[in-house]
Scaffold this motif. Structure first.
Motif, PDB file in Angstrom:
ATOM      1  N   ALA A 163       0.885  -1.293   0.251  1.00  0.00           N
ATOM      2  CA  ALA A 163       0.009   0.189   0.234  1.00  0.00           C
ATOM      3  C   ALA A 163       0.820   1.318   0.455  1.00  0.00           C
ATOM      4  CB  ALA A 163      -1.420   0.190   1.301  1.00  0.00           C
ATOM      5  N   ASP A 164       1.991   0.939   0.955  1.00  0.00           N
ATOM      6  CA  ASP A 164       2.897   2.365   0.684  1.00  0.00           C
ATOM      7  C   ASP A 164       3.703   2.561  -0.453  1.00  0.00           C
ATOM      8  OD1 ASP A 164       2.020   2.892   3.099  1.00  0.00           O
ATOM      9  OD2 ASP A 164       3.714   1.124   3.908  1.00  0.00           O
ATOM     10  N   GLY A 165       3.029   1.996  -1.740  1.00  0.00           N
ATOM     11  CA  GLY A 165       4.246   1.811  -3.507  1.00  0.00           C
ATOM     12  C   GLY A 165       3.012   3.153  -3.744  1.00  0.00           C
ATOM     13  N   TYR A 166       1.980   3.441  -3.400  1.00  0.00           N
ATOM     14  CA  TYR A 166       1.336   4.686  -4.251  1.00  0.00           C
ATOM     15  C   TYR A 166       1.163   5.666  -2.549  1.00  0.00           C
ATOM     16  CZ  TYR A 166       0.472   0.478  -7.353  1.00  0.00           C
ATOM     17  OH  TYR A 166       0.661  -0.095  -8.119  1.00  0.00           O
ATOM     18  N   GLN A 167       1.100   6.785  -3.843  1.00  0.00           N
ATOM     19  CA  GLN A 167       0.161   8.145  -2.760  1.00  0.00           C
ATOM     20  C   GLN A 167      -0.799   8.299  -2.703  1.00  0.00           C
ATOM     21  OE1 GLN A 167       2.704  11.194  -5.633  1.00  0.00           O
ATOM     22  NE2 GLN A 167       4.331  10.522  -3.952  1.00  0.00           N
ATOM     23  N   LEU A 168      -1.965   8.825  -1.911  1.00  0.00           N
ATOM     24  CA  LEU A 168      -3.003   8.960  -1.419  1.00  0.00           C
ATOM     25  C   LEU A 168      -3.372  10.356  -1.797  1.00  0.00           C
ATOM     26  CD1 LEU A 168      -3.885   5.818   0.937  1.00  0.00           C
ATOM     27  CD2 LEU A 168      -4.608   6.354  -1.273  1.00  0.00           C
ATOM     28  N   TRP A 169      -3.924  10.792  -2.748  1.00  0.00           N
ATOM     29  CA  TRP A 169      -4.478  12.737  -2.650  1.00  0.00           C
ATOM     30  C   TRP A 169      -6.221  12.768  -2.852  1.00  0.00           C
ATOM     31  CZ3 TRP A 169      -1.033  15.954  -3.462  1.00  0.00           C
ATOM     32  CH2 TRP A 169       0.803  15.809  -4.080  1.00  0.00           C
ATOM     33  N   MET A 170      -6.673  13.709  -2.859  1.00  0.00           N
ATOM     34  CA  MET A 170      -7.974  14.894  -2.066  1.00  0.00           C
ATOM     35  C   MET A 170      -7.813  15.097  -3.008  1.00  0.00           C
ATOM     36  SD  MET A 170      -9.204  12.264   0.076  1.00  0.00           S
ATOM     37  CE  MET A 170     -10.659  13.163   0.193  1.00  0.00           C
ATOM     38  N   GLU A 171      -8.981  15.370  -3.663  1.00  0.00           N
ATOM     39  CA  GLU A 171      -9.696  16.266  -4.510  1.00  0.00           C
ATOM     40  C   GLU A 171     -10.851  16.741  -4.408  1.00  0.00           C
ATOM     41  OE1 GLU A 171     -11.695  16.248  -9.291  1.00  0.00           O
ATOM     42  OE2 GLU A 171     -11.088  14.741  -8.786  1.00  0.00           O
ATOM     43  N   GLU A 172     -11.233  18.082  -4.556  1.00  0.00           N
ATOM     44  CA  GLU A 172     -11.771  18.881  -3.695  1.00  0.00           C
ATOM     45  C   GLU A 172     -12.975  18.717  -4.679  1.00  0.00           C
ATOM     46  OE1 GLU A 172     -13.071  19.837  -1.420  1.00  0.00           O
ATOM     47  OE2 GLU A 172     -11.669  19.623   0.167  1.00  0.00           O
ATOM     48  N   SER A 173     -14.543  17.705  -4.354  1.00  0.00           N
ATOM     49  CA  SER A 173     -15.597  17.791  -5.074  1.00  0.00           C
ATOM     50  C   SER A 173     -17.067  16.995  -4.936  1.00  0.00           C
ATOM     51  CB  SER A 173     -14.703  17.330  -6.360  1.00  0.00           C
ATOM     52  OG  SER A 173     -16.077  16.817  -7.453  1.00  0.00           O
ATOM     53  N   ASP A 174     -18.202  17.863  -5.609  1.00  0.00           N
ATOM     54  CA  ASP A 174     -18.828  17.314  -5.006  1.00  0.00           C
ATOM     55  C   ASP A 174     -19.548  15.906  -5.634  1.00  0.00           C
ATOM     56  OD1 ASP A 174     -19.350  19.326  -3.298  1.00  0.00           O
ATOM     57  OD2 ASP A 174     -20.325  20.406  -4.996  1.00  0.00           O
ATOM     58  N   GLU A 175     -18.510  15.124  -6.174  1.00  0.00           N
ATOM     59  CA  GLU A 175     -18.939  13.827  -7.213  1.00  0.00           C
ATOM     60  C   GLU A 175     -18.309  12.969  -6.446  1.00  0.00           C
ATOM     61  OE1 GLU A 175     -20.493  13.618  -9.962  1.00  0.00           O
ATOM     62  OE2 GLU A 175     -21.009  15.885  -9.741  1.00  0.00           O
TER      63      GLU A 175
ATOM     64  N   ASN B  26     -16.067  10.296  -6.945  1.00  0.00           N
ATOM     65  CA  ASN B  26     -15.380   9.622  -8.106  1.00  0.00           C
ATOM     66  C   ASN B  26     -14.183   9.652  -7.843  1.00  0.00           C
ATOM     67  OD1 ASN B  26     -14.564   9.142 -11.076  1.00  0.00           O
ATOM     68  ND2 ASN B  26     -14.958  10.896 -11.431  1.00  0.00           N
ATOM     69  N   ALA B  27     -12.505   8.635  -8.439  1.00  0.00           N
ATOM     70  CA  ALA B  27     -11.348   8.853  -7.927  1.00  0.00           C
ATOM     71  C   ALA B  27     -10.598   8.723  -9.453  1.00  0.00           C
ATOM     72  CB  ALA B  27     -11.384   7.506  -6.911  1.00  0.00           C
ATOM     73  N   MET B  28      -9.411   8.658  -9.640  1.00  0.00           N
ATOM     74  CA  MET B  28      -8.744   8.237 -10.590  1.00  0.00           C
ATOM     75  C   MET B  28      -7.472   8.051 -10.080  1.00  0.00           C
ATOM     76  SD  MET B  28      -6.725  12.685 -10.367  1.00  0.00           S
ATOM     77  CE  MET B  28      -5.620  12.090 -11.951  1.00  0.00           C
ATOM     78  N   ALA B  29      -7.115   7.154 -11.004  1.00  0.00           N
ATOM     79  CA  ALA B  29      -5.266   7.311 -11.012  1.00  0.00           C
ATOM     80  C   ALA B  29      -4.336   7.214 -11.752  1.00  0.00           C
ATOM     81  CB  ALA B  29      -5.493   5.339 -11.257  1.00  0.00           C
ATOM     82  N   ALA B  30      -3.480   8.182 -12.024  1.00  0.00           N
ATOM     83  CA  ALA B  30      -2.714   8.882 -12.674  1.00  0.00           C
ATOM     84  C   ALA B  30      -0.845   8.731 -12.279  1.00  0.00           C
ATOM     85  CB  ALA B  30      -2.921  10.176 -12.467  1.00  0.00           C
ATOM     86  N   ALA B  31      -0.499   8.661 -12.840  1.00  0.00           N
ATOM     87  CA  ALA B  31       1.060   8.645 -13.687  1.00  0.00           C
ATOM     88  C   ALA B  31       1.529   7.020 -12.953  1.00  0.00           C
ATOM     89  CB  ALA B  31       1.666  10.082 -12.712  1.00  0.00           C
ATOM     90  N   GLY B  32       2.764   7.006 -12.109  1.00  0.00           N
ATOM     91  CA  GLY B  32       3.200   6.310 -11.177  1.00  0.00           C
ATOM     92  C   GLY B  32       2.321   5.373 -10.488  1.00  0.00           C
ATOM     93  N   HIS B  33       2.339   6.157  -9.401  1.00  0.00           N
ATOM     94  CA  HIS B  33       2.206   6.032  -8.116  1.00  0.00           C
ATOM     95  C   HIS B  33       0.499   6.764  -7.413  1.00  0.00           C
ATOM     96  CE1 HIS B  33       6.308   6.286  -8.636  1.00  0.00           C
ATOM     97  NE2 HIS B  33       6.469   4.936  -8.070  1.00  0.00           N
ATOM     98  N   ILE B  34      -0.139   7.886  -8.540  1.00  0.00           N
ATOM     99  CA  ILE B  34      -0.758   8.312  -7.879  1.00  0.00           C
ATOM    100  C   ILE B  34      -2.430   7.912  -7.370  1.00  0.00           C
ATOM    101  CG2 ILE B  34      -2.548  10.469  -8.275  1.00  0.00           C
ATOM    102  CD1 ILE B  34      -0.140  11.626  -9.273  1.00  0.00           C
ATOM    103  N   VAL B  35      -3.208   7.757  -6.679  1.00  0.00           N
ATOM    104  CA  VAL B  35      -4.304   7.261  -6.540  1.00  0.00           C
ATOM    105  C   VAL B  35      -5.174   8.239  -5.808  1.00  0.00           C
ATOM    106  CG1 VAL B  35      -6.216   5.923  -5.461  1.00  0.00           C
ATOM    107  CG2 VAL B  35      -3.779   4.935  -6.144  1.00  0.00           C
ATOM    108  N   GLY B  36      -6.173   8.966  -6.021  1.00  0.00           N
ATOM    109  CA  GLY B  36      -6.981  10.324  -6.026  1.00  0.00           C
ATOM    110  C   GLY B  36      -8.491  10.023  -5.555  1.00  0.00           C
ATOM    111  N   VAL B  37      -8.515  10.485  -4.360  1.00  0.00           N
ATOM    112  CA  VAL B  37     -10.250  10.055  -4.627  1.00  0.00           C
ATOM    113  C   VAL B  37     -11.171  11.981  -4.447  1.00  0.00           C
ATOM    114  CG1 VAL B  37     -11.825   9.337  -2.617  1.00  0.00           C
ATOM    115  CG2 VAL B  37      -9.770   7.900  -3.054  1.00  0.00           C
ATOM    116  N   THR B  38     -12.283  12.055  -4.489  1.00  0.00           N
ATOM    117  CA  THR B  38     -12.867  12.957  -4.343  1.00  0.00           C
ATOM    118  C   THR B  38     -13.272  13.122  -2.398  1.00  0.00           C
ATOM    119  OG1 THR B  38     -14.911  11.826  -4.538  1.00  0.00           O
ATOM    120  CG2 THR B  38     -13.583  12.695  -5.774  1.00  0.00           C
TER     121      THR B  38
END
Length: 334
Positions: free
Chosen positions: A133-145, A147-159
Protein backbone atom coordinates in the motif's frame (compact mmCIF):
# COMPACT_ATOMS: atom_id res chain seq x y z
CA UNK A 1 -10.72 7.77 -14.40
CA UNK A 2 -13.92 5.97 -13.68
CA UNK A 3 -17.37 7.41 -13.56
CA UNK A 4 -19.24 7.72 -10.24
CA UNK A 5 -19.53 4.86 -7.78
CA UNK A 6 -22.14 4.02 -5.18
CA UNK A 7 -22.96 1.47 -2.51
CA UNK A 8 -22.65 -2.27 -2.50
CA UNK A 9 -21.13 -4.98 -0.36
CA UNK A 10 -18.13 -7.23 -1.13
CA UNK A 11 -19.23 -10.84 -1.11
CA UNK A 12 -17.53 -14.14 -1.74
CA UNK A 13 -18.07 -15.48 -5.28
CA UNK A 14 -21.48 -17.01 -5.69
CA UNK A 15 -23.04 -15.42 -2.61
CA UNK A 16 -25.69 -12.77 -2.53
CA UNK A 17 -25.06 -9.28 -1.13
CA UNK A 18 -25.92 -8.79 2.52
CA UNK A 19 -27.83 -5.94 4.09
CA UNK A 20 -24.76 -4.57 5.86
CA UNK A 21 -21.81 -2.96 4.06
CA UNK A 22 -20.44 -0.64 6.73
CA UNK A 23 -17.36 -2.76 7.44
CA UNK A 24 -14.72 -3.91 5.01
CA UNK A 25 -14.16 -7.61 5.70
CA UNK A 26 -10.60 -8.76 6.13
CA UNK A 27 -9.10 -11.26 3.74
CA UNK A 28 -8.11 -14.47 5.58
CA UNK A 29 -4.79 -16.20 5.13
CA UNK A 30 -1.35 -14.97 4.20
CA UNK A 31 -0.93 -12.71 1.20
CA UNK A 32 2.30 -12.29 -0.75
CA UNK A 33 3.01 -8.56 -0.94
CA UNK A 34 4.99 -7.05 -3.80
CA UNK A 35 6.29 -3.49 -3.85
CA UNK A 36 4.05 -2.81 -6.80
CA UNK A 37 2.36 -4.99 -9.36
CA UNK A 38 2.83 -2.71 -12.32
CA UNK A 39 2.38 -4.26 -15.73
CA UNK A 40 0.95 -3.45 -19.11
CA UNK A 41 -2.07 -5.28 -20.46
CA UNK A 42 -3.24 -5.19 -24.06
CA UNK A 43 -5.21 -1.96 -23.57
CA UNK A 44 -2.17 -0.13 -22.15
CA UNK A 45 -0.01 -1.35 -25.02
CA UNK A 46 -2.75 -0.47 -27.48
CA UNK A 47 -2.93 3.07 -26.16
CA UNK A 48 0.83 3.47 -26.58
CA UNK A 49 0.70 2.04 -30.10
CA UNK A 50 -2.11 4.36 -31.17
CA UNK A 51 -0.06 7.36 -30.07
CA UNK A 52 3.01 6.33 -32.05
CA UNK A 53 2.13 8.65 -35.00
CA UNK A 54 1.81 11.56 -32.58
CA UNK A 55 5.05 10.53 -30.91
CA UNK A 56 6.85 10.43 -34.27
CA UNK A 57 5.49 13.87 -35.14
CA UNK A 58 6.61 15.14 -31.73
CA UNK A 59 10.11 13.79 -32.38
CA UNK A 60 10.24 15.75 -35.61
CA UNK A 61 9.00 18.93 -33.92
CA UNK A 62 11.41 18.66 -30.97
CA UNK A 63 14.30 17.86 -33.31
CA UNK A 64 13.56 20.96 -35.42
CA UNK A 65 13.30 23.20 -32.36
CA UNK A 66 16.42 21.69 -30.78
CA UNK A 67 18.41 22.12 -33.98
CA UNK A 68 17.28 25.72 -34.37
CA UNK A 69 18.09 26.57 -30.75
CA UNK A 70 21.43 24.83 -31.11
CA UNK A 71 22.35 26.99 -34.08
CA UNK A 72 21.29 30.13 -32.23
CA UNK A 73 22.89 29.38 -28.85
CA UNK A 74 25.80 27.13 -29.77
CA UNK A 75 24.49 24.41 -27.44
CA UNK A 76 24.69 20.91 -28.98
CA UNK A 77 21.25 20.13 -30.37
CA UNK A 78 21.38 16.54 -29.17
CA UNK A 79 21.44 17.63 -25.53
CA UNK A 80 18.08 19.38 -25.85
CA UNK A 81 16.65 16.63 -28.01
CA UNK A 82 17.90 13.81 -25.78
CA UNK A 83 16.65 15.53 -22.63
CA UNK A 84 13.13 15.56 -24.01
CA UNK A 85 13.35 11.93 -25.15
CA UNK A 86 14.22 10.67 -21.65
CA UNK A 87 11.91 13.12 -19.86
CA UNK A 88 9.11 10.55 -19.78
CA UNK A 89 10.91 8.83 -16.92
CA UNK A 90 9.86 11.76 -14.73
CA UNK A 91 6.37 10.25 -14.68
CA UNK A 92 7.69 7.77 -12.10
CA UNK A 93 9.70 10.33 -10.09
CA UNK A 94 7.92 11.09 -6.81
CA UNK A 95 8.71 14.86 -6.60
CA UNK A 96 7.53 15.34 -10.19
CA UNK A 97 4.42 13.32 -9.46
CA UNK A 98 3.64 15.62 -6.56
CA UNK A 99 3.85 18.60 -8.91
CA UNK A 100 1.56 16.84 -11.39
CA UNK A 101 -0.92 15.98 -8.65
CA UNK A 102 -1.10 19.55 -7.40
CA UNK A 103 -0.89 21.63 -10.56
CA UNK A 104 -2.21 19.37 -13.32
CA UNK A 105 -4.86 17.34 -11.49
CA UNK A 106 -5.73 19.84 -8.73
CA UNK A 107 -5.25 17.35 -5.88
CA UNK A 108 -4.18 17.92 -2.28
CA UNK A 109 -2.90 15.84 0.62
CA UNK A 110 -5.53 14.25 2.89
CA UNK A 111 -6.11 15.90 6.24
CA UNK A 112 -5.30 13.77 9.32
CA UNK A 113 -8.99 12.95 9.71
CA UNK A 114 -9.32 12.01 6.03
CA UNK A 115 -6.16 9.93 6.15
CA UNK A 116 -7.43 8.10 9.22
CA UNK A 117 -10.46 6.89 7.27
CA UNK A 118 -8.88 6.47 3.85
CA UNK A 119 -5.63 4.66 4.60
CA UNK A 120 -7.00 1.54 6.38
CA UNK A 121 -9.36 0.88 3.49
CA UNK A 122 -6.56 1.39 0.97
CA UNK A 123 -4.29 -0.99 2.89
CA UNK A 124 -6.95 -3.70 2.84
CA UNK A 125 -7.56 -3.29 -0.89
CA UNK A 126 -3.82 -3.34 -1.62
CA UNK A 127 -3.41 -6.46 0.53
CA UNK A 128 -6.14 -8.24 -1.40
CA UNK A 129 -4.29 -7.39 -4.62
CA UNK A 130 -0.94 -8.46 -3.16
CA UNK A 131 0.81 -5.09 -3.44
CA UNK A 132 2.43 -2.77 -0.93
CA UNK A 133 0.00 0.00 0.00
CA UNK A 134 2.90 2.38 0.69
CA UNK A 135 4.02 2.06 -2.91
CA UNK A 136 1.31 4.54 -3.92
CA UNK A 137 0.43 8.10 -2.89
CA UNK A 138 -3.07 8.92 -1.66
CA UNK A 139 -4.51 12.29 -2.68
CA UNK A 140 -7.79 14.15 -2.29
CA UNK A 141 -9.83 16.14 -4.80
CA UNK A 142 -12.32 18.77 -3.67
CA UNK A 143 -15.45 17.74 -5.55
CA UNK A 144 -19.13 17.07 -4.96
CA UNK A 145 -18.99 14.01 -7.23
CA UNK A 146 -18.42 10.40 -6.23
CA UNK A 147 -15.29 9.68 -8.21
CA UNK A 148 -11.63 8.71 -8.06
CA UNK A 149 -8.59 8.63 -10.32
CA UNK A 150 -5.34 6.79 -10.97
CA UNK A 151 -2.50 8.70 -12.62
CA UNK A 152 1.22 8.56 -13.36
CA UNK A 153 3.11 5.80 -11.56
CA UNK A 154 1.84 6.14 -7.99
CA UNK A 155 -1.05 8.62 -7.73
CA UNK A 156 -4.42 7.48 -6.36
CA UNK A 157 -6.93 10.30 -5.88
CA UNK A 158 -10.37 10.24 -4.26
CA UNK A 159 -12.94 13.02 -4.13
CA UNK A 160 -13.83 14.51 -0.75
CA UNK A 161 -17.50 13.71 -1.39
CA UNK A 162 -16.65 10.02 -1.88
CA UNK A 163 -14.79 9.91 1.41
CA UNK A 164 -17.64 11.64 3.26
CA UNK A 165 -20.54 9.62 1.87
CA UNK A 166 -19.23 6.12 1.13
CA UNK A 167 -18.92 3.37 3.71
CA UNK A 168 -15.54 1.60 3.98
CA UNK A 169 -16.79 -1.28 1.84
CA UNK A 170 -18.05 1.08 -0.84
CA UNK A 171 -14.83 3.08 -0.74
CA UNK A 172 -12.93 -0.17 -1.11
CA UNK A 173 -14.72 -0.83 -4.39
CA UNK A 174 -13.71 2.60 -5.69
CA UNK A 175 -10.07 2.10 -4.75
CA UNK A 176 -9.97 -1.44 -6.15
CA UNK A 177 -11.02 -0.09 -9.53
CA UNK A 178 -8.27 2.56 -9.44
CA UNK A 179 -5.68 0.02 -8.34
CA UNK A 180 -6.68 -1.99 -11.40
CA UNK A 181 -5.71 0.94 -13.61
CA UNK A 182 -2.28 0.99 -11.96
CA UNK A 183 -1.56 -2.74 -11.95
CA UNK A 184 -2.64 -3.10 -15.56
CA UNK A 185 -0.56 -0.15 -16.77
CA UNK A 186 -3.40 2.14 -17.83
CA UNK A 187 -2.30 5.08 -15.66
CA UNK A 188 1.33 5.37 -16.71
CA UNK A 189 0.62 4.52 -20.35
CA UNK A 190 -2.01 7.26 -20.55
CA UNK A 191 0.26 9.92 -19.09
CA UNK A 192 3.25 8.90 -21.23
CA UNK A 193 1.06 9.02 -24.34
CA UNK A 194 -0.16 12.48 -23.40
CA UNK A 195 3.35 13.79 -22.68
CA UNK A 196 5.02 12.52 -25.85
CA UNK A 197 2.14 13.71 -28.03
CA UNK A 198 2.22 17.22 -26.56
CA UNK A 199 4.79 18.83 -28.92
CA UNK A 200 2.89 17.57 -31.97
CA UNK A 201 -0.39 18.92 -30.61
CA UNK A 202 1.15 22.31 -29.88
CA UNK A 203 2.63 22.42 -33.38
CA UNK A 204 -0.79 21.54 -34.81
CA UNK A 205 -2.39 24.44 -32.95
CA UNK A 206 0.26 26.82 -34.27
CA UNK A 207 -0.34 25.50 -37.78
CA UNK A 208 -4.09 26.09 -37.47
CA UNK A 209 -3.48 29.68 -36.40
CA UNK A 210 -1.19 30.19 -39.39
CA UNK A 211 -3.89 28.78 -41.65
CA UNK A 212 -6.36 31.26 -40.15
CA UNK A 213 -3.97 34.07 -41.08
CA UNK A 214 -4.03 32.97 -44.72
CA UNK A 215 -7.53 34.38 -45.01
CA UNK A 216 -6.15 37.84 -44.26
CA UNK A 217 -3.61 37.72 -47.10
CA UNK A 218 -4.27 39.23 -50.52
CA UNK A 219 -6.05 36.90 -52.90
CA UNK A 220 -2.99 36.12 -54.97
CA UNK A 221 -0.74 35.39 -52.01
CA UNK A 222 -3.43 33.24 -50.36
CA UNK A 223 -3.82 31.22 -53.56
CA UNK A 224 -0.07 30.57 -53.69
CA UNK A 225 0.05 29.47 -50.04
CA UNK A 226 -2.95 27.17 -50.48
CA UNK A 227 -1.49 25.67 -53.65
CA UNK A 228 1.90 24.97 -52.12
CA UNK A 229 0.33 23.53 -48.97
CA UNK A 230 -1.93 21.28 -51.01
CA UNK A 231 1.00 20.02 -53.08
CA UNK A 232 3.01 19.25 -49.96
CA UNK A 233 0.04 17.43 -48.41
CA UNK A 234 -0.47 15.30 -51.54
CA UNK A 235 3.24 14.48 -51.66
CA UNK A 236 3.28 13.43 -48.01
CA UNK A 237 0.11 11.34 -48.44
CA UNK A 238 1.63 9.58 -51.44
CA UNK A 239 4.97 8.96 -49.74
CA UNK A 240 3.33 7.52 -46.62
CA UNK A 241 0.62 5.55 -48.45
CA UNK A 242 -2.03 7.66 -46.73
CA UNK A 243 -0.72 6.99 -43.22
CA UNK A 244 -0.38 10.73 -42.69
CA UNK A 245 -4.16 10.80 -42.21
CA UNK A 246 -4.09 8.10 -39.51
CA UNK A 247 -4.02 10.63 -36.63
CA UNK A 248 -7.49 11.77 -37.74
CA UNK A 249 -8.89 8.42 -36.65
CA UNK A 250 -6.75 8.18 -33.52
CA UNK A 251 -9.21 9.92 -31.12
CA UNK A 252 -11.90 7.36 -31.92
CA UNK A 253 -9.53 4.41 -31.54
CA UNK A 254 -8.06 5.80 -28.30
CA UNK A 255 -11.58 6.24 -26.88
CA UNK A 256 -12.41 2.64 -27.77
CA UNK A 257 -9.27 1.40 -26.01
CA UNK A 258 -10.09 3.60 -23.00
CA UNK A 259 -13.55 2.05 -22.74
CA UNK A 260 -11.99 -1.39 -22.78
CA UNK A 261 -9.53 -0.39 -20.06
CA UNK A 262 -12.44 0.70 -17.83
CA UNK A 263 -14.02 -2.74 -18.23
CA UNK A 264 -10.71 -4.35 -17.31
CA UNK A 265 -10.45 -2.18 -14.20
CA UNK A 266 -13.99 -3.24 -13.29
CA UNK A 267 -12.89 -6.84 -13.74
CA UNK A 268 -9.92 -6.27 -11.44
CA UNK A 269 -12.18 -4.85 -8.71
CA UNK A 270 -14.63 -7.73 -9.19
CA UNK A 271 -11.87 -10.30 -8.74
CA UNK A 272 -10.98 -8.65 -5.44
CA UNK A 273 -14.59 -9.16 -4.29
CA UNK A 274 -16.21 -5.85 -5.23
CA UNK A 275 -18.49 -6.85 -8.11
CA UNK A 276 -21.66 -6.29 -6.09
CA UNK A 277 -20.55 -2.75 -5.17
CA UNK A 278 -19.98 -1.79 -8.77
CA UNK A 279 -23.28 -3.29 -9.91
CA UNK A 280 -25.14 -1.36 -7.23
CA UNK A 281 -23.23 1.78 -8.19
CA UNK A 282 -24.18 1.52 -11.84
CA UNK A 283 -27.84 0.92 -11.05
CA UNK A 284 -27.87 4.04 -8.92
CA UNK A 285 -26.03 5.95 -11.63
CA UNK A 286 -28.89 5.08 -13.99
CA UNK A 287 -31.30 6.47 -11.39
CA UNK A 288 -29.33 9.71 -11.09
CA UNK A 289 -29.26 10.18 -14.84
CA UNK A 290 -33.01 9.63 -15.05
CA UNK A 291 -33.54 12.12 -12.22
CA UNK A 292 -31.44 14.73 -14.00
CA UNK A 293 -33.36 14.22 -17.22
CA UNK A 294 -36.67 14.45 -15.35
CA UNK A 295 -35.55 17.66 -13.65
CA UNK A 296 -34.47 19.15 -16.97
CA UNK A 297 -37.80 18.22 -18.52
CA UNK A 298 -39.69 19.78 -15.61
CA UNK A 299 -37.80 23.03 -16.17
CA UNK A 300 -38.72 22.97 -19.84
CA UNK A 301 -35.27 22.07 -21.10
CA UNK A 302 -35.08 19.65 -23.98
CA UNK A 303 -33.54 16.30 -23.16
CA UNK A 304 -30.70 16.03 -25.65
CA UNK A 305 -29.76 12.52 -26.72
CA UNK A 306 -26.06 11.79 -27.01
CA UNK A 307 -25.07 11.63 -30.66
CA UNK A 308 -23.12 8.86 -32.35
CA UNK A 309 -19.89 10.87 -32.55
CA UNK A 310 -20.10 11.73 -28.85
CA UNK A 311 -20.61 8.08 -27.96
CA UNK A 312 -17.64 7.04 -30.10
CA UNK A 313 -15.44 9.62 -28.35
CA UNK A 314 -16.64 8.71 -24.85
CA UNK A 315 -13.78 7.34 -22.73
CA UNK A 316 -16.16 5.27 -20.57
CA UNK A 317 -18.51 2.45 -21.59
CA UNK A 318 -22.21 3.00 -21.13
CA UNK A 319 -23.74 1.80 -17.89
CA UNK A 320 -25.52 -1.18 -19.42
CA UNK A 321 -22.28 -2.51 -20.93
CA UNK A 322 -20.51 -2.33 -17.59
CA UNK A 323 -23.42 -4.04 -15.85
CA UNK A 324 -23.43 -6.81 -18.42
CA UNK A 325 -19.71 -7.53 -17.95
CA UNK A 326 -19.89 -7.44 -14.16
CA UNK A 327 -22.89 -9.75 -14.09
CA UNK A 328 -21.13 -12.13 -16.46
CA UNK A 329 -18.16 -12.15 -14.11
CA UNK A 330 -20.35 -13.11 -11.16
CA UNK A 331 -22.03 -15.88 -13.13
CA UNK A 332 -18.68 -17.30 -14.24
CA UNK A 333 -17.45 -17.44 -10.66
CA UNK A 334 -20.42 -19.51 -9.47
Amino acid sequence: MPKPYEPGTPQPPGSSPSNRDDDLPRRPGRVHIAARSRGADVTALGSLALHLPHGAASLAVVFAVSYALGRLTGLPWWILFGSWVVSGALVFHRPCERLLARWLFGLRYPTPEEDERLRPVWREVAARAGVDADGYQLWMEESDEINAMAAAGHIVGVTSHSLRTLTPAQLGGVLAHELGHHTRGHAWASLLSLWYALPARLAWRVLLRLVALVGRLPTGAAAVVIGVSGAVLVALATATYGLIFLPLATPYLVAAVSRRSELRADEHAARLGFAHQLIAVLHQECGREESRRAAATALGAASAEEGLVARLLDSHPDVHTRLHHLQAHLENRR
